[in-house]
Design a protein around this motif. Structure first.
Motif, short mmCIF file in Angstrom:
data_model
loop_
_atom_site.label_atom_id
_atom_site.label_comp_id
_atom_site.label_asym_id
_atom_site.label_seq_id
_atom_site.Cartn_x
_atom_site.Cartn_y
_atom_site.Cartn_z
N SER A 194 25.64 35.34 37.17
CA SER A 194 25.29 34.57 38.36
C SER A 194 25.41 35.47 39.59
O SER A 194 26.35 36.26 39.71
N ARG A 196 25.39 35.01 43.75
CA ARG A 196 25.43 34.08 44.88
C ARG A 196 25.49 34.91 46.16
O ARG A 196 26.31 35.82 46.28
N SER A 226 21.16 34.20 37.19
CA SER A 226 20.93 33.06 38.07
C SER A 226 21.21 33.52 39.49
O SER A 226 22.33 33.89 39.82
N LEU A 234 28.32 27.55 40.10
CA LEU A 234 28.06 28.46 38.99
C LEU A 234 27.68 27.67 37.75
O LEU A 234 28.07 26.52 37.56
N ALA A 238 28.59 30.78 32.81
CA ALA A 238 28.52 32.06 33.53
C ALA A 238 29.71 32.93 33.14
O ALA A 238 30.85 32.47 33.10
#
Length: 387
Positions: A194, A196, A226, A234, A238
């Motif tokens: 992931s 972010r 992602s 999340l 993950a």
């Protein structure tokens, strides 16, 4: 093919064969002497004649056979060296079933490449399985002379770090792959990594995205990542996180790391409760590029400088993707997705010894059948006195 006994000492039970013989001798049709007048015309001292005579010989043989089979059952008979020449065709569930079933035929054993190897005419398994492990299991189970054909999609998951080496040559075929939605019944593939990011980190994000896509051939889908802003939670599965946002790391992310996750943070991100930070990546001058420490059961990694080529020229170096991937090497293994043409099994491995076939189940049915036959014969009204 040869017969072997796992417990040959149990053949001592064959001594029980004397029991039916003794029973038939002791319980013959009884003949009692009866005196009557005509005996006076016989000689007073007739020569005695004795001989062993068995009544009900058919029943006696049946009982002897029944006891012999029981002794053999106790000895655990097995058949070794069973050879079967029927070819096997295994098809990946990620191949279109209508196309896959064309590979089945009466002259071959057609199965899905899935745990248990279900028949090809049954519904396709709903989830993928490690391809390499299944191939090795199948190679170990099949006799060495059985031909094996494997039908795979153009690319698939479940690959090991190297091509499998089997004991036989494999006819490796490739067919188009089902869309993920069709194979997983509407579900999309879950992300493993992931990312972010904050809006201000869009420029830095493109360097990381390019590096991650290079891990598995240049497609973000193949690397299973992602990418979203910091407001998105999340994924449940993950295993690694890249956090590109300044300021305090949210408590939910800290709890996720403490539970065993690995997070690579922005240089301006702040997180508490982390132990002593040690260098994980240094440049040619010895300056630290990424430092890390433990948080609970997980790891916290952090850039020491902004992700800008003017400050961090390593972003433009060819080795940057590999160095970035090394940071996640412990919790996140190398991608397991591979092109089928690059994963055709090698041959030359030693053949696995074939497991013997246990004959006890078949003997059990035969013994039960003979026991029913013996009881029916022994209690028949058409017989004389039962021995």
């Amino acid at each position: 093919m040869s017969l072997a006994l796992l417990l040959p000492a149990a053949l001592a039970a064959l001594g029980a064969l004397l029991l039916p013989l003794l029973v038939h001798l002791a319980r013959r049709s009884e003949q009692r002497p009866t005196d009557f007048a005509a005996l006076r015309w016989l000689r007073q001292k007739p020569r005695p004649r004795h001989r062993i005579r068995f009544d009900e010989r058919g029943l006696l043989l049946l009982r002897l056979l029944l006891l012999a089979l029981l002794a053999l059952w106790l000895a655990r008979p097995v058949l070794q060296g069973i050879h079967g020449g029927t070819p096997w065709v295994v098809v990946s569930p990620e191949v279109d079933a209508s196309v896959a079933r064309q590979w089945g035929g009466t002259d071959s054993e057609s199965r899905w490449l899935a745990p248990g190897f279900p028949p090809l005419d049954s519904p396709a398994p709903a989830s993928p399985a490690p391809t390499a492990s299944l191939l090795r299991e199948l190679d170990a189970d099949l006799p060495p002379e059985v031909a094996l054909t494997v039908v795979m999609p153009a690319w698939f998951d479940g690959a090991d770090g190297e091509r499998p080496r089997l004991s036989r040559a494999v006819d490796w075929r490739e067919l188009p792959r089902l869309p993920p939605s069709a194979f997983q019944r509407g579900a999309t593939e879950p992300p493993v990594l992931s990312v972010r990011h904050a809006p201000a980190r869009q420029d830095a994000l493109r360097y990381l995205r390019a590096a991650i896509e290079s891990w598995s051939g240049g497609t973000a889908i193949a690397t299973r990542i992602s990418v979203a802003d910091t407001g998105q939670p999340l994924a449940g599965d993950a295993r690694a996180l890249i956090w590109l946002a300044p300021g305090e790391v949210p408590p939910a992310i800290r709890r996720w790391i403490a539970a065993g996750g690995t997070a690579l943070l922005d240089a301006q991100a702040r997180i508490g409760d982390v132990g002593a930070m040690t260098p994980y990546w240094t440049d040619e001058t010895g300056a630290t590029i990424v430092e890390g420490g433990a948080l609970g059961q997980g790891r916290v990694l952090r850039f020491t400088r902004p992700l800008q080529p003017s400050v961090m020229p390593q972003l433009l170096e060819p080795v940057f993707p590999a160095r970035l991937r090394e940071l996640f090497a412990e919790p996140m293994p190398a991608p397991a997705r591979v092109a089928a043409r690059d994963y055709a099994p090698l041959s030359g491995a030693a053949a696995y010894p074939q497991a013997p076939r246990d004959l006890q189940p078949w003997l059990t049915m035969l013994i039960a059948l003979l026991l029913v036959l013996e009881r029916g014969w022994a209690t028949s009204r058409r017989r004389s006195a039962a021995p």
